[in-house]
Write a protein that holds these residues in place. Structure first.
Motif, PDB file in Angstrom:
ATOM      1  N   GLY A  13       8.772  18.589   0.935  1.00 34.28           N
ATOM      2  CA  GLY A  13       8.291  18.009   2.195  1.00 34.28           C
ATOM      3  C   GLY A  13       8.898  16.667   2.551  1.00 34.28           C
ATOM      4  N   ARG A  14       9.883  16.205   1.798  1.00 38.79           N
ATOM      5  CA  ARG A  14      10.475  14.897   2.116  1.00 38.79           C
ATOM      6  C   ARG A  14      11.993  14.930   1.899  1.00 38.79           C
ATOM      7  NH1 ARG A  14       9.364  10.332   5.079  1.00 38.79           N
ATOM      8  NH2 ARG A  14       9.951   8.429   4.006  1.00 38.79           N
ATOM      9  N   GLU A  59      10.359   5.067  -4.825  1.00 39.83           N
ATOM     10  CA  GLU A  59       9.718   3.848  -4.313  1.00 39.83           C
ATOM     11  C   GLU A  59       8.812   4.209  -3.148  1.00 39.83           C
ATOM     12  OE1 GLU A  59      12.385   0.567  -3.788  1.00 39.83           O
ATOM     13  OE2 GLU A  59      10.955  -0.586  -2.582  1.00 39.83           O
ATOM     14  N   ILE A  60       7.561   3.765  -3.252  1.00 39.19           N
ATOM     15  CA  ILE A  60       6.614   3.991  -2.160  1.00 39.19           C
ATOM     16  C   ILE A  60       6.516   2.692  -1.359  1.00 39.19           C
ATOM     17  CG2 ILE A  60       4.204   4.528  -1.578  1.00 39.19           C
ATOM     18  CD1 ILE A  60       5.224   6.878  -3.021  1.00 39.19           C
ATOM     19  N   ALA A  61       6.679   2.797  -0.054  1.00 34.36           N
ATOM     20  CA  ALA A  61       6.604   1.619   0.817  1.00 34.36           C
ATOM     21  C   ALA A  61       5.187   1.519   1.387  1.00 34.36           C
ATOM     22  CB  ALA A  61       7.623   1.748   1.937  1.00 34.36           C
ATOM     23  N   VAL A  62       4.481   0.467   1.003  1.00 42.72           N
ATOM     24  CA  VAL A  62       3.102   0.281   1.505  1.00 42.72           C
ATOM     25  C   VAL A  62       3.164  -0.687   2.689  1.00 42.72           C
ATOM     26  CG1 VAL A  62       0.761  -0.457   0.928  1.00 42.72           C
ATOM     27  CG2 VAL A  62       2.199   0.652  -0.821  1.00 42.72           C
ATOM     28  N   PRO A  63       2.932  -0.180   3.903  1.00 45.47           N
ATOM     29  CA  PRO A  63       3.100  -1.041   5.078  1.00 45.47           C
ATOM     30  C   PRO A  63       1.894  -1.937   5.345  1.00 45.47           C
ATOM     31  CG  PRO A  63       2.744   1.260   5.736  1.00 45.47           C
ATOM     32  CD  PRO A  63       2.577   1.197   4.256  1.00 45.47           C
ATOM     33  N   TYR A  64       2.159  -3.068   5.982  1.00 47.54           N
ATOM     34  CA  TYR A  64       1.093  -3.958   6.429  1.00 47.54           C
ATOM     35  C   TYR A  64       1.642  -4.710   7.641  1.00 47.54           C
ATOM     36  CZ  TYR A  64       3.717  -7.640   3.960  1.00 47.54           C
ATOM     37  OH  TYR A  64       4.692  -8.505   3.546  1.00 47.54           O
ATOM     38  N   ARG A  65       0.861  -5.644   8.181  1.00 43.97           N
ATOM     39  CA  ARG A  65       1.392  -6.481   9.267  1.00 43.97           C
ATOM     40  C   ARG A  65       1.203  -7.942   8.913  1.00 43.97           C
ATOM     41  NH1 ARG A  65      -1.200  -2.804  12.089  1.00 43.97           N
ATOM     42  NH2 ARG A  65      -2.792  -4.265  12.789  1.00 43.97           N
ATOM     43  N   TYR A  66       2.103  -8.767   9.435  1.00 43.67           N
ATOM     44  CA  TYR A  66       1.992 -10.202   9.174  1.00 43.67           C
ATOM     45  C   TYR A  66       0.833 -10.790   9.972  1.00 43.67           C
ATOM     46  CZ  TYR A  66       6.856  -9.944   7.451  1.00 43.67           C
ATOM     47  OH  TYR A  66       8.005  -9.632   6.788  1.00 43.67           O
ATOM     48  N   ASP A  76      -1.853  13.057  -1.568  1.00 42.42           N
ATOM     49  CA  ASP A  76      -0.472  13.495  -1.818  1.00 42.42           C
ATOM     50  C   ASP A  76       0.361  13.383  -0.545  1.00 42.42           C
ATOM     51  OD1 ASP A  76      -0.672  13.965  -4.468  1.00 42.42           O
ATOM     52  OD2 ASP A  76      -0.957  16.135  -4.298  1.00 42.42           O
ATOM     53  N   ALA A  77      -0.240  13.796   0.575  1.00 44.65           N
ATOM     54  CA  ALA A  77       0.518  13.779   1.837  1.00 44.65           C
ATOM     55  C   ALA A  77       0.921  12.344   2.188  1.00 44.65           C
ATOM     56  CB  ALA A  77      -0.329  14.389   2.950  1.00 44.65           C
ATOM     57  N   TRP A  78       0.007  11.387   1.957  1.00 35.64           N
ATOM     58  CA  TRP A  78       0.334   9.982   2.256  1.00 35.64           C
ATOM     59  C   TRP A  78       1.471   9.499   1.344  1.00 35.64           C
ATOM     60  CZ3 TRP A  78       0.990   5.204   0.285  1.00 35.64           C
ATOM     61  CH2 TRP A  78       0.969   4.123   1.178  1.00 35.64           C
ATOM     62  N   LEU A  79       1.367   9.822   0.062  1.00 33.90           N
ATOM     63  CA  LEU A  79       2.414   9.399  -0.882  1.00 33.90           C
ATOM     64  C   LEU A  79       3.774   9.941  -0.452  1.00 33.90           C
ATOM     65  CD1 LEU A  79       0.834   9.921  -4.441  1.00 33.90           C
ATOM     66  CD2 LEU A  79       1.279   7.752  -3.262  1.00 33.90           C
ATOM     67  N   VAL A  80       3.802  11.237  -0.141  1.00 31.52           N
ATOM     68  CA  VAL A  80       5.078  11.868   0.200  1.00 31.52           C
ATOM     69  C   VAL A  80       5.654  11.257   1.487  1.00 31.52           C
ATOM     70  CG1 VAL A  80       6.116  14.054   0.963  1.00 31.52           C
ATOM     71  CG2 VAL A  80       4.649  14.001  -1.066  1.00 31.52           C
ATOM     72  N   SER A  81       4.779  10.973   2.445  1.00 28.94           N
ATOM     73  CA  SER A  81       5.308  10.461   3.721  1.00 28.94           C
ATOM     74  C   SER A  81       5.766   8.999   3.602  1.00 28.94           C
ATOM     75  CB  SER A  81       4.274  10.611   4.839  1.00 28.94           C
ATOM     76  OG  SER A  81       3.175   9.782   4.562  1.00 28.94           O
ATOM     77  N   HIS A  82       5.392   8.306   2.538  1.00 26.55           N
ATOM     78  CA  HIS A  82       5.839   6.924   2.347  1.00 26.55           C
ATOM     79  C   HIS A  82       6.852   6.804   1.209  1.00 26.55           C
ATOM     80  CE1 HIS A  82       2.309   6.388   4.850  1.00 26.55           C
ATOM     81  NE2 HIS A  82       2.777   5.199   5.153  1.00 26.55           N
ATOM     82  N   LEU A  83       7.344   7.948   0.745  1.00 30.06           N
ATOM     83  CA  LEU A  83       8.256   7.966  -0.408  1.00 30.06           C
ATOM     84  C   LEU A  83       9.699   7.717   0.017  1.00 30.06           C
ATOM     85  CD1 LEU A  83       8.760   8.754  -3.455  1.00 30.06           C
ATOM     86  CD2 LEU A  83       9.028  11.101  -2.648  1.00 30.06           C
ATOM     87  N   GLY A  84      10.376   6.893  -0.748  1.00 32.10           N
ATOM     88  CA  GLY A  84      11.812   6.680  -0.568  1.00 32.10           C
ATOM     89  C   GLY A  84      12.450   6.528  -1.934  1.00 32.10           C
TER      90      GLY A  84
END
Ligand SMILES: Cc1cc2nc3c(=O)[nH]c(=O)nc-3n(C[C@H](O)[C@H](O)[C@H](O)COP(=O)(O)OP(=O)(O)OC[C@H]3O[C@@H](n4cnc5c(N)ncnc54)[C@H](O)[C@@H]3O)c2cc1C
Length: 490
Positions: A76-77, A295-302, A419-427
């Motif tokens: 899926g990625r 690497e999982i990218a965990v997004p946030y905002r400043y 799992d879906a969240w992990l896969v969609s943020h996986l690089g």
């Protein structure tokens, strides 16, 4: 003018090839020909600014300094994975994070590569501006520095404080063996400029009469005669030209080195035969079993606008299994054209158990090969990154000076990312290693001196030969390996 013969032909002028060509040509009696598929440059004022500026990683869409490969990261990625293409290779365009492998990483290597054996070479390649003597070098070609504590970017400073507040140890020198914790990253940077091996090793010796560097020259095959490498063939328009060599050293990187071996008939027999390639020497391990850091990218905002430019990464936190990367600016700022607007905190699995493979392109073997990472296939890997995302969310919630309240959106199921969240943020961290592994088992490809098993006069010297990806970024280890192999062959 392309020479017709050299004592040594080095294929690929990237991080490792730059070091190998420079050190082998120290002997004026040896002719060395370095063949690089990508373009070259001159040092000094005409050096393209995107290669010089350590705050930029010029690998976005349309970059003239990269090659792109289609990769299947996990179910899926899919992704496009880039590698450097040009003098200096990936080391000319990378994040300039220059950290040594840990002592335990070398337990997977042959005994002559134990930590004690490699330490003199880690010392030999660097000049560390912050630590003098002991495990550090003071006359190596790669300058190493860290951002001073008082000049840390607000994101880096907030991350450092949040990690300490969560009970993690401060680590002064991330290159020293010892307990893990949070610290400032060593960078191969001087005066804001990235100093990779292309610049540091190759440029100063370009004028040597016994060294010829040919850019824009792609090697398409290694010429083999009775299990001996006798030269290479390079693309010349629609035809090929042959260059004779006393010895061929392949430094084409972890994607192209196995591809070149396979195109030359060295590799897994059934795969080669299925593509109509004559098997000269069967070696099942070519391309198989690589490792890289998911690497999982965990997004946030400043919370507020943060200053730019800045080195993308100044501080990291290590635990036993993970690296947390406090990227200072969004990838879209550091990597022009990448279009990623939100800042992220990276969660890197440092000792992945899942293994991938590089195979020849089934449509046309001369086209870019196919990468199948099989990331997170091992249940331990999935569990570790899931826990890491929870830790990342906690760290971000402690970075109140820079993180906008409520902006960390880790979609949760039963209190943890799905799992879906992990896969969609996986690089991927782009640390591909082990596509032509060193060792003496039946799946290894080179011996402990990097010589291809069963073929005379042929070596592979780049991150392909690492038995597995080190638990830290591979660049310093690649330079150490290339330096050692070249000086020991002199
Ligand atoms: C964008 C990016 C960021 C990274 N950031 C970091 C970091 O901050 N820290 C870290 O430790 N690691 C980092 N890495 C990884 C690190 O840079 C690489 O592992 C390392 O540079 C690889 O060195 P190499 O010699 O194995 O291959 P490369 O440096 O990739 O060199 C291979 C060279 O061979 C040439 N070549 C390929 N095929 C042929 C052919 N057939 N004929 C002629 N030439 C050929 C290529 O054009 C290239 O120049 C990063 C990698 C990338 C791509």
């Amino acid at each position: 003018m392309l020479p017709q013969h050299a004592d040594v032909v080095v294929v690929g002028g990237g991080s490792s090839g730059s070091v190998v060509a420079a050190r082998l040509s120290d002997d004026p009696g040896r002719s060395v020909l370095l063949l690089e598929a990508g373009q070259g440059y001159e040092p000094g004022p005409t050096l393209p600014s995107e290669l010089r500026d350590a705050a930029l990683i010029p690998v976005g869409p349309g970059s003239e300094w990269t090659a792109a490969y289609s990769a299947h990261l996990t179910e899926g990625r899919d992704a496009t994975v880039v590698r450097g293409r040009g003098l200096g290779g990936s080391g000319a365009v990378n994040g300039a994070y220059f950290i040594r492998a840990r002592p335990g990483d070398f337990e997977q290597w042959p005994r002559s590569w134990s930590y004690n054996e490699v330490l003199p070479y880690f010392r030999a390649i660097e000049t560390d501006a912050d630590f003098i003597g002991g495990i550090h070098g003071s006359d190596g070609l790669i300058p190493v520095m860290r951002t001073p504590p008082h000049r840390l970017h607000p994101v880096s400073a907030a991350f450092h404080s949040a990690a300490l507040a969560s009970g993690h140890h401060p680590v002064d020198d991330l290159n020293a063996p010892g307990p893990v914790g949070v610290g400032r990253v060593p960078m191969n940077v001087r005066d804001g400029a990235r100093h990779g091996p292309g610049l540091a090793y190759l440029m100063p010796v370009m004028g040597r009469p016994n060294l010829s560097v040919q850019t824009g020259t792609k090697v398409v095959r290694i010429v083999l005669s009775k299990r001996r490498a006798t030269g290479v063939e390079v693309a010349d328009g629609a035809s090929v030209r042959r260059i004779e060599a006393g010895r061929v050293v392949v430094c084409a990187g972890a994607v192209c080195s196995p591809q070149l071996l396979m195109l030359s008939g060295i590799g897994p027999s059934s795969h080669l035969r299925s593509l109509g390639i004559d098997v000269v020497h069967p070696l099942a391990g070519v391309g198989d079993g690589f490792s890289d850091h998911p690497e999982i990218a965990v997004p946030y905002r400043y919370r507020d606008v943060v200053p730019t430019p800045a080195p993308l990464l100044e501080t990291v936190l290590h635990t036993d299994a993970l690296e947390f990367r406090a990227y200072t600016v969004p990838f879209g700022t550091a990597i022009p054209g990448s279009g990623v607007v939100d800042p992220v905190l990276g969660v890197v699995l440092t000792r992945p158990r899942s293994r991938g493979s590089v195979i020849l392109n089934p449509q046309d073997p001369s086209m870019p090969p196919v990468l199948d990472y099989r990331y997170l296939a091992h249940p331990d890997d999935r569990a570790a990154v899931r826990g890491g995302v929870r830790t990342a969310a906690d760290l971000l919630s402690g970075m109140t000076e820079v993180v906008a309240p409520g902006s960390v959106a880790v979609e949760s199921g039963r209190g943890e990312p799905s799992d879906a969240w992990l896969v969609s943020h996986l690089g991927t961290s782009l640390h591909l290693s082990g596509t032509c592994r060193m060792g003496d088992d039946e799946h290894s490809v080179v011996d402990e001196r990097c010589r291809v098993h069963g073929i005379e006069g042929l070596s592979v010297v780049d991150t392909s030969v690492f038995p597995e990806v080190p638990s830290r970024g591979p660049h310093a280890t690649a330079v150490m390996l290339a330096h050692r192999i070249a000086v020991e062959s002199s």
